[in-house]
Scaffold this motif. Structure first.
Motif, PDB file in Angstrom:
ATOM      1  N   ALA A 175     -14.834 -49.772 -14.920  1.00  0.00           N
ATOM      2  CA  ALA A 175     -14.374 -48.570 -14.954  1.00  0.00           C
ATOM      3  C   ALA A 175     -14.136 -47.759 -13.738  1.00  0.00           C
ATOM      4  O   ALA A 175     -13.348 -46.932 -13.452  1.00  0.00           O
ATOM      5  CB  ALA A 175     -15.589 -47.724 -15.700  1.00  0.00           C
ATOM      6  N   ASN A 176     -14.814 -48.150 -12.661  1.00  0.00           N
ATOM      7  CA  ASN A 176     -14.681 -47.651 -11.186  1.00  0.00           C
ATOM      8  C   ASN A 176     -13.232 -48.017 -10.812  1.00  0.00           C
ATOM      9  O   ASN A 176     -12.280 -47.456 -10.096  1.00  0.00           O
ATOM     10  CB  ASN A 176     -15.490 -48.162 -10.342  1.00  0.00           C
ATOM     11  CG  ASN A 176     -16.693 -47.257 -10.317  1.00  0.00           C
ATOM     12  OD1 ASN A 176     -16.846 -46.160  -9.949  1.00  0.00           O
ATOM     13  ND2 ASN A 176     -17.998 -47.799 -11.021  1.00  0.00           N
ATOM     14  N   LEU A 177     -12.914 -49.284 -11.006  1.00  0.00           N
ATOM     15  CA  LEU A 177     -11.524 -49.949 -10.461  1.00  0.00           C
ATOM     16  C   LEU A 177     -10.301 -49.365 -11.321  1.00  0.00           C
ATOM     17  O   LEU A 177      -9.238 -48.851 -10.855  1.00  0.00           O
ATOM     18  CB  LEU A 177     -11.585 -51.466 -10.564  1.00  0.00           C
ATOM     19  CG  LEU A 177     -10.155 -52.144 -10.006  1.00  0.00           C
ATOM     20  CD1 LEU A 177     -10.108 -51.603  -8.565  1.00  0.00           C
ATOM     21  CD2 LEU A 177     -10.374 -53.589 -10.208  1.00  0.00           C
ATOM     22  N   SER A 178     -10.699 -48.788 -12.724  1.00  0.00           N
ATOM     23  CA  SER A 178      -9.508 -48.081 -13.420  1.00  0.00           C
ATOM     24  C   SER A 178      -9.326 -46.850 -12.735  1.00  0.00           C
ATOM     25  O   SER A 178      -8.233 -46.272 -12.626  1.00  0.00           O
ATOM     26  CB  SER A 178      -9.997 -48.026 -14.908  1.00  0.00           C
ATOM     27  OG  SER A 178     -10.263 -49.258 -15.398  1.00  0.00           O
ATOM     28  N   ARG A 179     -10.613 -46.221 -12.244  1.00  0.00           N
ATOM     29  CA  ARG A 179     -10.276 -45.051 -11.661  1.00  0.00           C
ATOM     30  C   ARG A 179      -9.706 -44.992 -10.238  1.00  0.00           C
ATOM     31  O   ARG A 179      -8.689 -44.106 -10.022  1.00  0.00           O
ATOM     32  CB  ARG A 179     -11.808 -43.959 -11.615  1.00  0.00           C
ATOM     33  CG  ARG A 179     -12.576 -43.861 -12.663  1.00  0.00           C
ATOM     34  CD  ARG A 179     -13.787 -42.989 -12.312  1.00  0.00           C
ATOM     35  NE  ARG A 179     -14.907 -43.307 -13.538  1.00  0.00           N
ATOM     36  CZ  ARG A 179     -15.674 -43.804 -13.546  1.00  0.00           C
ATOM     37  NH1 ARG A 179     -16.316 -44.676 -12.521  1.00  0.00           N
ATOM     38  NH2 ARG A 179     -16.736 -43.686 -14.819  1.00  0.00           N
ATOM     39  N   ALA A 180      -9.852 -45.975  -9.616  1.00  0.00           N
ATOM     40  CA  ALA A 180      -8.970 -46.115  -8.622  1.00  0.00           C
ATOM     41  C   ALA A 180      -7.650 -46.326  -8.706  1.00  0.00           C
ATOM     42  O   ALA A 180      -6.594 -45.689  -8.161  1.00  0.00           O
ATOM     43  CB  ALA A 180      -9.401 -47.535  -7.621  1.00  0.00           C
ATOM     44  N   TYR A 181      -7.366 -47.175  -9.958  1.00  0.00           N
ATOM     45  CA  TYR A 181      -5.829 -47.400 -10.340  1.00  0.00           C
ATOM     46  C   TYR A 181      -5.373 -46.074 -10.596  1.00  0.00           C
ATOM     47  O   TYR A 181      -4.128 -45.943 -10.328  1.00  0.00           O
ATOM     48  CB  TYR A 181      -5.833 -48.191 -11.388  1.00  0.00           C
ATOM     49  CG  TYR A 181      -4.504 -48.684 -11.921  1.00  0.00           C
ATOM     50  CD1 TYR A 181      -3.451 -49.271 -11.202  1.00  0.00           C
ATOM     51  CD2 TYR A 181      -3.943 -48.019 -13.241  1.00  0.00           C
ATOM     52  CE1 TYR A 181      -2.146 -49.527 -11.862  1.00  0.00           C
ATOM     53  CE2 TYR A 181      -2.638 -48.172 -13.677  1.00  0.00           C
ATOM     54  CZ  TYR A 181      -1.697 -49.078 -12.955  1.00  0.00           C
ATOM     55  OH  TYR A 181      -0.662 -49.207 -13.435  1.00  0.00           O
ATOM     56  N   ASP A 182      -6.088 -44.976 -11.420  1.00  0.00           N
ATOM     57  CA  ASP A 182      -5.416 -44.001 -11.918  1.00  0.00           C
ATOM     58  C   ASP A 182      -4.909 -43.068 -10.691  1.00  0.00           C
ATOM     59  O   ASP A 182      -3.963 -42.415 -10.777  1.00  0.00           O
ATOM     60  CB  ASP A 182      -6.446 -43.224 -12.903  1.00  0.00           C
ATOM     61  CG  ASP A 182      -6.609 -43.710 -14.243  1.00  0.00           C
ATOM     62  OD1 ASP A 182      -5.810 -44.650 -14.479  1.00  0.00           O
ATOM     63  OD2 ASP A 182      -7.717 -43.609 -14.821  1.00  0.00           O
TER      64      ASP A 182
END
Length: 225
Positions: A79-86
């Motif tokens: 979830a945290n890496l997805s936020r970085a990607y977003d």
């Protein structure tokens, strides 16, 4: 690019924080993984406590699965890496596709690691790609202000995690010096009084731990984005 908008500052700062959160917590996770396997199957409870995240896990296996890979778990690394990607996608024009690609690769490897026979070996690739991400930032992000804002986020997050895991003073001092160096180069708001008090606590050397709770609160409030 001229003056950076408040919205873009926010994306850059949190891109720095989220990417560093995954990078550093993966290294912390490896230590606790070994501890859970060899000594204490409930060591993950202490891990959650240090990060002040809810212990929603049934046992160590549930923790390993859901903390690493569950996109529905807001505290998971996925979830945290997805936020970085977003945040990176929104800033594609400023970052370049080359920089964005490393975040995408990290996310893809993390997802694929869920079903790997040796997930820790695959997770090391995530660390490697995130390391390459920061190298590509220096190479491909032409705007110095963008780089410095991202690195402010990076060092705030690293300090936060080091404090939570009771790092010794030498590590803390090094990262705090890096943060101060970046803050002196950027045009973003930060609270001088809170920064002065945080500096005072850090300067207590090993005794900083006496004020660790206050230090964490100050660190989270110093930069106003």
């Amino acid at each position: 690019m001229g003056i950076i908008s408040i919205e873009k500052v926010d994306h850059l700062f949190w891109l720095g924080r989220y990417s560093e959160r995954v990078f550093t917590t993966l290294k912390m996770f490896n230590r606790y993984f070994d501890l859970m396997i060899d000594q204490d199957t409930e060591a993950y409870k202490s891990y959650c406590q240090k990060l002040t995240i809810p212990d929603i896990y049934q046992d160590k296996d549930d923790f390993i699965e859901r903390y690493l890979f569950d996109g529905e778990n807001p505290d998971s690394l996925y979830a945290n890496l997805s936020r970085a990607y977003d945040n990176a996608v929104v800033m594609r024009e400023e970052l370049s596709s080359d920089v964005l690609a490393y975040i995408q690769l990290s996310l893809d490897i993390l997802a694929a690691s869920r079903h790997a026979s040796a997930p820790l070996l695959e997770l090391q690739k995530v660390v490697d790609y995130l390391f390459a991400f920061w190298g590509s930032v220096d190479d491909y992000v032409d705007n110095e202000e963008c780089r410095n804002i991202m690195k402010c986020g990076k060092y705030v997050e690293r300090l936060d995690l080091y404090m939570r895991f009771d790092a010794d003073f030498l590590h803390l001092e090094k990262e705090f010096s890096k943060l101060m160096n970046r803050l002196n180069r950027v045009h973003i708001g930060y609270n001088l009084d809170k920064l002065a008090r945080l500096t005072e606590i850090i300067n207590k050397k090993e005794a900083w731990k006496e004020d660790s709770i206050e230090a964490l609160e100050l660190l989270g409030a110093v930069i106003e984005v």
